[in-house]
Design a protein around this motif. Structure first.
Motif, PDB file in Angstrom:
ATOM      1  N   VAL A  10       0.856  -1.176   0.000  1.00  0.00           N
ATOM      2  CA  VAL A  10       0.000   0.000   0.000  1.00  0.00           C
ATOM      3  C   VAL A  10       0.895   1.229   0.000  1.00  0.00           C
ATOM      4  O   VAL A  10       1.734   1.381   0.875  1.00  0.00           O
ATOM      5  CB  VAL A  10      -0.908   0.010   1.247  1.00  0.00           C
ATOM      6  CG1 VAL A  10      -1.688   1.295   1.325  1.00  0.00           C
ATOM      7  CG2 VAL A  10      -1.829  -1.198   1.246  1.00  0.00           C
ATOM      8  N   SER A  18      -2.357   6.577  -0.360  1.00  0.00           N
ATOM      9  CA  SER A  18      -3.454   5.788   0.186  1.00  0.00           C
ATOM     10  C   SER A  18      -4.469   6.666   0.907  1.00  0.00           C
ATOM     11  O   SER A  18      -4.123   7.434   1.800  1.00  0.00           O
ATOM     12  CB  SER A  18      -2.899   4.753   1.170  1.00  0.00           C
ATOM     13  OG  SER A  18      -3.900   4.327   2.050  1.00  0.00           O
ATOM     14  N   GLU A  34       4.332  -1.730   7.371  1.00  0.00           N
ATOM     15  CA  GLU A  34       4.177  -1.120   6.046  1.00  0.00           C
ATOM     16  C   GLU A  34       5.167   0.030   5.862  1.00  0.00           C
ATOM     17  O   GLU A  34       5.770   0.189   4.792  1.00  0.00           O
ATOM     18  CB  GLU A  34       2.741  -0.617   5.890  1.00  0.00           C
ATOM     19  CG  GLU A  34       2.371  -0.183   4.485  1.00  0.00           C
ATOM     20  CD  GLU A  34       2.211  -1.373   3.541  1.00  0.00           C
ATOM     21  OE1 GLU A  34       2.986  -1.452   2.575  1.00  0.00           O
ATOM     22  OE2 GLU A  34       1.316  -2.214   3.766  1.00  0.00           O
ATOM     23  N   SER A  63      -1.195  -6.850   4.042  1.00  0.00           N
ATOM     24  CA  SER A  63      -1.324  -5.771   3.078  1.00  0.00           C
ATOM     25  C   SER A  63      -2.467  -6.033   2.101  1.00  0.00           C
ATOM     26  O   SER A  63      -3.214  -5.126   1.741  1.00  0.00           O
ATOM     27  CB  SER A  63      -0.008  -5.594   2.331  1.00  0.00           C
ATOM     28  OG  SER A  63       0.036  -4.345   1.704  1.00  0.00           O
ATOM     29  N   ARG A  81      -5.696  -3.718   1.638  1.00  0.00           N
ATOM     30  CA  ARG A  81      -6.045  -3.176   0.331  1.00  0.00           C
ATOM     31  C   ARG A  81      -7.513  -3.431   0.014  1.00  0.00           C
ATOM     32  O   ARG A  81      -8.184  -2.597  -0.577  1.00  0.00           O
ATOM     33  CB  ARG A  81      -5.158  -3.807  -0.756  1.00  0.00           C
ATOM     34  CG  ARG A  81      -4.144  -2.847  -1.327  1.00  0.00           C
ATOM     35  CD  ARG A  81      -3.523  -3.359  -2.621  1.00  0.00           C
ATOM     36  NE  ARG A  81      -3.265  -4.783  -2.636  1.00  0.00           N
ATOM     37  CZ  ARG A  81      -2.145  -5.359  -2.201  1.00  0.00           C
ATOM     38  NH1 ARG A  81      -1.196  -4.627  -1.679  1.00  0.00           N
ATOM     39  NH2 ARG A  81      -1.992  -6.659  -2.272  1.00  0.00           N
ATOM     40  N   GLU A  85      -9.596  -0.872   1.704  1.00  0.00           N
ATOM     41  CA  GLU A  85      -9.527   0.435   1.040  1.00  0.00           C
ATOM     42  C   GLU A  85     -10.347   0.424  -0.255  1.00  0.00           C
ATOM     43  O   GLU A  85     -11.026   1.397  -0.581  1.00  0.00           O
ATOM     44  CB  GLU A  85      -8.065   0.793   0.748  1.00  0.00           C
ATOM     45  CG  GLU A  85      -7.913   2.182   0.165  1.00  0.00           C
ATOM     46  CD  GLU A  85      -6.591   2.837   0.536  1.00  0.00           C
ATOM     47  OE1 GLU A  85      -5.999   2.456   1.563  1.00  0.00           O
ATOM     48  OE2 GLU A  85      -6.162   3.736  -0.206  1.00  0.00           O
TER      49      GLU A  85
END
Lengths: 152, 152
Positions: free
Chosen positions: A8, A13, B47, B112, B116, B119
């Motif tokens: 990400v 983001s 991340e 991740s 994602r 999102e």
DNA sequence: TGTTGTATGTCAGAAGACTGACATGAGCAG
DNA sequence: CTGCTCATGTCAGTCTTCTGACATACAACA
């Protein structure tokens, strides 16, 4: 700048930006509320009570985005300090209606002005179109996120 | 619907909506990260390290929007569990560069993907124009909020 | 040189929020 | 009426994060 497909990209983001924005908002609110000895949840509780008098502990918790246990602790402190009053007996069910005292209302009045100034500052950098779109965008995101969230 | 001039109308307040959205995002992320035994801050740390290898504790703290003390606690746990490694001596100053281990990288890879998907779901309800505006709006709000925040 | 300022890592304690658990009250299906 | 479900209030314990404090390391400057 840093992503190749997996992972990400924090720079772009929207989730990360949302977290950053809410963090900045929280900091700014804490700063203006500190002189009143008030936390953000504390203020949220009073503001909710001003707009929805007679709310129960659980309703306030939902409105302030905390658990009813956390709100319960806060309400007990607020009652002890004379900011709110809670019914001693439940008119129906177990829910105890809560109301602001005049002291709570006075306290809220000052805090509310401070918080309004933060919100004004937050909106100051937006264009007219952005300002008219932001609420709808946030509401849409909330709705989408809750889609399969409470349907397990 | 409820305001007459004073106070903050929670139904239309962008500050309140922002808090609501970030709360919903946080809940959704916690839900998808739970299977991996990972918290949001935990994930954010990994991340960040993937995108900025060798970051120091303080840099990670700023990136995850927590204090360096909180990040320090997390990093010690992550190191003990073998997700990251920290240099034993500072190459310069006191900052100790931190890096992901292969275990950390593997763990992040799965998390991740889950994040994602959250999102994606969050953006699903937005129109094309909204999608292209939301990042700019959030960035503008952050910039405005920090205006006289760190200049006391 | 040494002093001052800024940034960092870390320890300790306090505050806020959360999860787990239990009891009570209302509504509804049987 | 009884049993089931759901929402609520509340107690207890735990966890996460924060604030406060101190020592260290580098940079800038008189």
């Amino acid at each position: 700048m840093s992503q190749d497909g997996s992972g990400v990209d924090l720079e772009t983001s929207v989730g990360y930006l949302l977290k950053e924005a809410s963090s900045a908002l929280r900091l700014a609110m804490e700063e203006v509320l500190r002189p009143f000895g008030m936390t953000v949840t504390h203020y949220a509780c009073l503001e909710l009570l001003a707009q929805r008098p007679g709310s129960s502990n659980s309703e306030l918790a939902r409105g302030a985005f905390v658990t009813r246990q956390s709100m319960n602790v806060l309400l007990q402190a607020l009652e002890q300090d004379g900011y709110v009053t809670r019914a001693k007996e439940a008119p129906v069910g177990k829910a105890l209606p809560t109301r602001l005292t005049s002291r709570g209302r006075r306290s809220l009045e000052m805090a509310s002005a401070a918080v309004r100034s933060v919100e004004m500052r937050m909106m100051a950098g937006l264009t007219e179109t952005e300002r008219s779109n932001v609420a709808g965008i946030l509401r849409s995101m909330v709705r989408s996120l809750r889609q399969s969230d409470d349907t397990p």
